[in-house]
Motif scaffolding. Structure first.
Motif, PDB file in Angstrom:
ATOM      1  N   LYS A  78     -30.471 -62.851  23.582  1.00  0.00           N
ATOM      2  CA  LYS A  78     -29.336 -61.965  23.861  1.00  0.00           C
ATOM      3  C   LYS A  78     -29.701 -60.915  24.900  1.00  0.00           C
ATOM      4  O   LYS A  78     -28.922 -60.620  25.806  1.00  0.00           O
ATOM      5  CB  LYS A  78     -28.891 -61.296  22.564  1.00  0.00           C
ATOM      6  CG  LYS A  78     -27.825 -60.211  22.735  1.00  0.00           C
ATOM      7  CD  LYS A  78     -27.499 -59.596  21.396  1.00  0.00           C
ATOM      8  CE  LYS A  78     -26.396 -58.534  21.533  1.00  0.00           C
ATOM      9  NZ  LYS A  78     -26.829 -57.409  22.348  1.00  0.00           N
ATOM     10  N   TRP A  79     -30.905 -60.325  24.782  1.00  0.00           N
ATOM     11  CA  TRP A  79     -31.284 -59.242  25.689  1.00  0.00           C
ATOM     12  C   TRP A  79     -31.458 -59.784  27.100  1.00  0.00           C
ATOM     13  O   TRP A  79     -31.104 -59.122  28.072  1.00  0.00           O
ATOM     14  CB  TRP A  79     -32.560 -58.580  25.188  1.00  0.00           C
ATOM     15  CG  TRP A  79     -32.472 -58.161  23.758  1.00  0.00           C
ATOM     16  CD1 TRP A  79     -33.238 -58.592  22.728  1.00  0.00           C
ATOM     17  CD2 TRP A  79     -31.513 -57.257  23.196  1.00  0.00           C
ATOM     18  NE1 TRP A  79     -32.837 -58.007  21.558  1.00  0.00           N
ATOM     19  CE2 TRP A  79     -31.769 -57.177  21.815  1.00  0.00           C
ATOM     20  CE3 TRP A  79     -30.461 -56.510  23.722  1.00  0.00           C
ATOM     21  CZ2 TRP A  79     -31.033 -56.399  20.957  1.00  0.00           C
ATOM     22  CZ3 TRP A  79     -29.721 -55.723  22.861  1.00  0.00           C
ATOM     23  CH2 TRP A  79     -30.004 -55.669  21.502  1.00  0.00           C
ATOM     24  N   GLN A  80     -32.034 -60.943  27.244  1.00  0.00           N
ATOM     25  CA  GLN A  80     -32.225 -61.501  28.573  1.00  0.00           C
ATOM     26  C   GLN A  80     -30.907 -62.016  29.152  1.00  0.00           C
ATOM     27  O   GLN A  80     -30.781 -62.176  30.363  1.00  0.00           O
ATOM     28  CB  GLN A  80     -33.259 -62.622  28.514  1.00  0.00           C
ATOM     29  CG  GLN A  80     -34.615 -62.131  28.020  1.00  0.00           C
ATOM     30  CD  GLN A  80     -35.690 -63.178  28.110  1.00  0.00           C
ATOM     31  OE1 GLN A  80     -35.813 -63.846  29.112  1.00  0.00           O
ATOM     32  NE2 GLN A  80     -36.469 -63.330  27.056  1.00  0.00           N
ATOM     33  N   TYR A  89     -29.062 -58.175  29.904  1.00  0.00           N
ATOM     34  CA  TYR A  89     -29.786 -57.074  30.537  1.00  0.00           C
ATOM     35  C   TYR A  89     -30.797 -57.610  31.543  1.00  0.00           C
ATOM     36  O   TYR A  89     -31.393 -58.671  31.349  1.00  0.00           O
ATOM     37  CB  TYR A  89     -30.546 -56.242  29.491  1.00  0.00           C
ATOM     38  CG  TYR A  89     -29.670 -55.535  28.491  1.00  0.00           C
ATOM     39  CD1 TYR A  89     -29.362 -54.186  28.636  1.00  0.00           C
ATOM     40  CD2 TYR A  89     -29.163 -56.212  27.386  1.00  0.00           C
ATOM     41  CE1 TYR A  89     -28.566 -53.531  27.704  1.00  0.00           C
ATOM     42  CE2 TYR A  89     -28.363 -55.563  26.455  1.00  0.00           C
ATOM     43  CZ  TYR A  89     -28.062 -54.224  26.618  1.00  0.00           C
ATOM     44  OH  TYR A  89     -27.283 -53.581  25.704  1.00  0.00           O
ATOM     45  N   TRP A  90     -30.968 -56.828  32.621  1.00  0.00           N
ATOM     46  CA  TRP A  90     -32.156 -56.963  33.456  1.00  0.00           C
ATOM     47  C   TRP A  90     -33.163 -55.939  32.936  1.00  0.00           C
ATOM     48  O   TRP A  90     -32.843 -54.757  32.837  1.00  0.00           O
ATOM     49  CB  TRP A  90     -31.833 -56.668  34.926  1.00  0.00           C
ATOM     50  CG  TRP A  90     -30.923 -57.646  35.588  1.00  0.00           C
ATOM     51  CD1 TRP A  90     -29.608 -57.494  35.866  1.00  0.00           C
ATOM     52  CD2 TRP A  90     -31.278 -58.941  36.062  1.00  0.00           C
ATOM     53  NE1 TRP A  90     -29.096 -58.602  36.477  1.00  0.00           N
ATOM     54  CE2 TRP A  90     -30.106 -59.518  36.619  1.00  0.00           C
ATOM     55  CE3 TRP A  90     -32.461 -59.676  36.076  1.00  0.00           C
ATOM     56  CZ2 TRP A  90     -30.095 -60.791  37.174  1.00  0.00           C
ATOM     57  CZ3 TRP A  90     -32.445 -60.943  36.638  1.00  0.00           C
ATOM     58  CH2 TRP A  90     -31.274 -61.494  37.177  1.00  0.00           C
ATOM     59  N   ILE A  91     -34.389 -56.356  32.635  1.00  0.00           N
ATOM     60  CA  ILE A  91     -35.358 -55.472  31.978  1.00  0.00           C
ATOM     61  C   ILE A  91     -36.657 -55.457  32.777  1.00  0.00           C
ATOM     62  O   ILE A  91     -37.166 -56.501  33.186  1.00  0.00           O
ATOM     63  CB  ILE A  91     -35.657 -55.940  30.536  1.00  0.00           C
ATOM     64  CG1 ILE A  91     -34.368 -56.021  29.719  1.00  0.00           C
ATOM     65  CG2 ILE A  91     -36.646 -54.987  29.859  1.00  0.00           C
ATOM     66  CD1 ILE A  91     -34.557 -56.674  28.364  1.00  0.00           C
ATOM     67  N   CYS A 125     -27.476 -53.430  33.298  1.00  0.00           N
ATOM     68  CA  CYS A 125     -26.529 -54.384  32.724  1.00  0.00           C
ATOM     69  C   CYS A 125     -26.253 -55.516  33.710  1.00  0.00           C
ATOM     70  O   CYS A 125     -26.033 -55.280  34.897  1.00  0.00           O
ATOM     71  CB  CYS A 125     -25.224 -53.684  32.364  1.00  0.00           C
ATOM     72  SG  CYS A 125     -25.408 -52.414  31.077  1.00  0.00           S
ATOM     73  N   ARG A 126     -26.263 -56.738  33.204  1.00  0.00           N
ATOM     74  CA  ARG A 126     -25.927 -57.895  34.028  1.00  0.00           C
ATOM     75  C   ARG A 126     -24.415 -58.019  34.230  1.00  0.00           C
ATOM     76  O   ARG A 126     -23.958 -58.482  35.272  1.00  0.00           O
ATOM     77  CB  ARG A 126     -26.441 -59.178  33.368  1.00  0.00           C
ATOM     78  CG  ARG A 126     -27.954 -59.341  33.368  1.00  0.00           C
ATOM     79  CD  ARG A 126     -28.318 -60.657  32.676  1.00  0.00           C
ATOM     80  NE  ARG A 126     -29.745 -60.843  32.565  1.00  0.00           N
ATOM     81  CZ  ARG A 126     -30.494 -61.488  33.466  1.00  0.00           C
ATOM     82  NH1 ARG A 126     -29.929 -61.995  34.540  1.00  0.00           N
ATOM     83  NH2 ARG A 126     -31.790 -61.637  33.284  1.00  0.00           N
ATOM     84  N   ARG A 164     -23.309 -49.509  30.612  1.00  0.00           N
ATOM     85  CA  ARG A 164     -24.383 -48.582  30.978  1.00  0.00           C
ATOM     86  C   ARG A 164     -25.533 -48.775  30.003  1.00  0.00           C
ATOM     87  O   ARG A 164     -25.410 -48.467  28.822  1.00  0.00           O
ATOM     88  CB  ARG A 164     -23.883 -47.134  30.943  1.00  0.00           C
ATOM     89  CG  ARG A 164     -24.902 -46.104  31.407  1.00  0.00           C
ATOM     90  CD  ARG A 164     -24.347 -44.698  31.261  1.00  0.00           C
ATOM     91  NE  ARG A 164     -25.282 -43.696  31.735  1.00  0.00           N
ATOM     92  CZ  ARG A 164     -25.317 -43.241  32.979  1.00  0.00           C
ATOM     93  NH1 ARG A 164     -24.445 -43.705  33.862  1.00  0.00           N
ATOM     94  NH2 ARG A 164     -26.196 -42.329  33.351  1.00  0.00           N
ATOM     95  N   ALA A 165     -26.651 -49.272  30.501  1.00  0.00           N
ATOM     96  CA  ALA A 165     -27.783 -49.599  29.633  1.00  0.00           C
ATOM     97  C   ALA A 165     -28.455 -48.332  29.118  1.00  0.00           C
ATOM     98  O   ALA A 165     -28.626 -47.356  29.852  1.00  0.00           O
ATOM     99  CB  ALA A 165     -28.793 -50.458  30.375  1.00  0.00           C
TER     100      ALA A 165
END
Length: 691
Positions: free
Chosen positions: A338-340, A343-345, A361-362, A366-367
């Protein structure tokens, strides 16, 4: 000359100290405090009548008077010795202790007649003038004449007042300086020296010189041992341990003793629990202890506690800093997809106190990143809009459609459905929630013909399609003739057969002819590579033997990273070992791993099976774990066996030990691929698939 002789006698005796005496008058001064009259440590405090501070000028010779200075308005008035032209100095015995006749000075000149008369001394009346000297007469006959003052060192024990030094009328008053009973003895004849006896010598202590002295701060006000007249007075303050020690009087000429103060205590560094601290040790001595510490991991406030100082080598203490707490990564292979997906991390530091994670955020939002609450837990991401990924419908529900899945992300969903049996396109709707199936509708069910139940003995048939719109049945006439199959006239009716001749042949002959026809037609053609998309249920398996923990068994993989596609469209796939466990990976979707390990250097039958809408990893005939949805195979993938596969950016090309899996070390004996009830086999990495 007389004073020089006294001084030389004192120094020659070796007793060492010159002691000053108080002047006879102090009327011009308010208060004089005599702390120490020994010249080496002379200490006399002068307070004037008006409250101001004066000072005391020490004596020049042993037994001389010190001179108070600095009070009142001073006018210099220093007298000179009378010149021989004015006074016959041979008639006098002189001792000039002070020639200062000023108002604040002390004029002291002692004089005695050598032969007869009474000596009289008067100070000068102006600065730089000689004092007056009179009263002595020349020698007139025997029996008359002066006695002279003694010059031996013993005179330092006495305070002397000489009133008449005439041999016959000697008048000298003596007092003991350090104790005893004084006696004055006349000289044996004119010109001789009278003598003194009965006074005790000066008794002094010496300072100790052993190593323990460094433990004290000393104030030596008096080193005399005469407790009655000049008491011993030394204050000893502890240098390192605080408080005061004790200085004890000595036997005359010996060193006094010190006690009560301990040596310098030195703290030592702690040896346990210091990994949480950054320490700077500037000084470990207890009395000037200086250690600075701060928390290594950012949590808490560092406190340094000095050792007690009661004993040496005691450790100082550290407190206030928290233990290291590390959050787990969200970009690892085992992390929640889910996170990948949303989100870009970028992770730089996972320490809970210095957490440095950049998240974007992909798909909107707002992350926000928050640290974990316990060691080993993942940090917390929030704020981005979730993007659902749709899954393919079950194979049974899409038999009337030909699907092209380009993107399964709900936000950018793109799937086309062509009617398989009728002209036109179907309607495709994205899923309602993550991992829900998209829906397809709009195409008609096919009209199916049935096989005829009778009159088929003289026909060998291969029914390739029974749909009326695409009817195809191949016929072989073993006994002659030309066979024709006509499609049914309506749905669910039997098609018709004509053209083959009948034969009385039966039994083994008929069976042989049927086998011959099967070999002639052959099995349905096998595609270039196994279809792992999940459009149909399948089972792909192989027999392996290895002791290595990592390695590719088989894969439908891209040659380079540049072709590896992110997103929800068709992807590459791989069956491999990771940490000894059987694993099946779909690029950018996820991985399924077995519970058991198979790298024990024994033969195992392993594989991947698509059944019930999910992929399963199978070990020795037992499905162990599942969970991945159906994902189409990418048309640019290559079937490969035993070669390392790169899976991430920067990964290697096939066959170069990629960063996802390495080259397989061991045996891969064969492959079986089962679909639609037909078993296809491949022997070796590049052999042909056969039924």
């Amino acid at each position: 000359d007389h004073l020089k002789a006294v001084l030389q006698g004192e120094q020659a005796s070796g007793s060492g100290s010159i002691v000053c005496l108080a002047p006879p008058k102090e009327s011009d001064f308010g208060l004089v405090t005599e702390n120490n009259l020994i010249l080496e440590d002379f200490d006399v405090m002068v307070t004037c009548n008006d409250g101001s501070k004066g000072w005391a000028e020490p004596c020049k010779v042993h037994g001389g008077y010190y001179t108070p200075r600095g009070c009142g308005a001073r006018k210099d008035k220093l007298c000179l010795s009378p010149p021989p032209s004015e006074v016959d100095l041979k008639l006098y015995a002189l001792q000039e202790n002070s020639l200062d006749a000023s108002a604040l000075g002390v004029f002291e000149v002692r004089a005695a007649c050598r032969y007869s008369g009474t000596a009289e001394v008067k100070p000068c009346d102006a600065d730089g003038r000689p004092y007056s000297l009179s009263g002595c007469e020349p020698r007139k006959g025997g029996g008359q004449g002066p006695c002279f003052s003694p010059i031996d060192v013993a005179t330092t024990r006495y305070v002397i007042e000489e009133y008449d030094l005439n041999f016959n009328t000697l008048t000298v008053e003596a007092k003991c300086r350090f104790g005893g009973t004084p006696k004055v003895h006349a000289c044996k004849g004119p010109g001789g020296r009278y003598s003194l006896s009965g006074c005790l010598p000066q008794a002094l202590c010496f300072s100790p010189t052993d190593a323990s002295v460094q433990n004290y701060i000393l104030q030596e006000s008096s080193l005399l041992t005469d407790e009655m007249h000049h008491p011993f007075d030394v204050v000893a303050k502890c240098r390192y341990t605080g408080g005061f020690g004790k200085a004890e009087n000595c036997e005359a000429g010996q060193k006094y003793t010190l006690s009560g103060c301990g040596p310098q205590a030195v703290c030592t560094s702690p040896t346990a629990g210091t990994d949480r601290y950054i320490i700077q040790e500037n000084g470990l001595e207890h009395h000037k202890f200086h250690v600075v510490a701060r928390c290594r991991y950012g949590g808490g406030t560092a406190t340094v506690t000095r050792c007690s100082g009661s004993k040496s080598n005691e450790k100082y203490k550290l407190s206030g800093c928290n233990d290291k707490v590390e959050c787990s990564s969200l970009v690892s292979d085992d992390a929640d997809e889910k996170w990948q997906r949303d989100y870009w991390i970028s992770e730089r530091s996972l320490n809970v106190f210095t957490l440095t994670v950049q998240a974007h955020c992909r798909h909107g939002g707002r992350a926000e990143v928050k640290p974990c609450t316990q060691d080993g837990q993942p940090y917390i991401l929030s704020g981005c809009d979730e993007t659902a990924i749709c899954t393919s419908p079950t194979a049974a529900s899409i038999t009337k459609f030909e699907l092209k899945e380009y993107n399964l992300l709900k936000s950018s969903f793109r799937v086309y459905a062509r009617c398989r049996h009728t002209p036109g396109m179907g309607t495709v709707k994205p899923c309602e929630k993550h991992e829900g199936s998209y829906s397809v509708s709009g195409c008609q069910e096919p009209e199916i013909c049935h096989s005829p139940r009778t009159g088929t003995d003289q026909y060998v048939l291969q029914e390739r399609s029974l749909i009326r719109e695409n009817f195809h049945v191949a016929i072989f006439c073993p006994f002659g003739g030309i066979g024709v199959a006509e499609k049914c006239t309506q749905a669910n009716a039997a098609y018709t057969l004509t053209g083959c001749k009948e034969s009385p042949a039966s039994g083994n002959g008929l069976a042989a002819l049927i086998q011959q026809s099967a070999e002639l037609f052959g099995a349905p053609p096998f595609p270039a590579t196994p279809d792992l998309s999940g459009s149909k249920d399948f089972f792909l398996s192989s027999t392996i033997k290895t002791s290595q923990s990592d390695g590719t068994i088989c894969a439908k993989a891209f040659g380079t990273w540049n072709q590896w596609k992110n997103g929800g469209g068709p992807q590459g796939k791989m069956l491999f070992l990771k940490d000894g466990r059987l694993s099946f990976d779909i690029g950018w979707v996820g991985v399924v791993r077995s519970s058991s390990k198979v790298n024990d250097n024994r033969e195992h039958r392993v594989g991947v099976q698509f059944k019930g809408g999910k992929y399963w990893v199978v070990v020795d005939g037992k499905p162990e774990n599942s969970g991945l949805r159906a994902v189409p195979d990418h048309q640019d993938t290559v079937w490969t066996v035993g070669k390392g596969v790169g899976h991430r950016k920067g990964g290697q090309s096939l066959g170069n030990n990629g960063d996802m899996a390495k080259d397989f070390v061991g045996d891969i004996k064969d492959f079986e691929y089962t679909v639609d009830g037909i078993v296809y086999k491949q022997t070796g990495a590049s052999g042909q698939w056969t039924t």
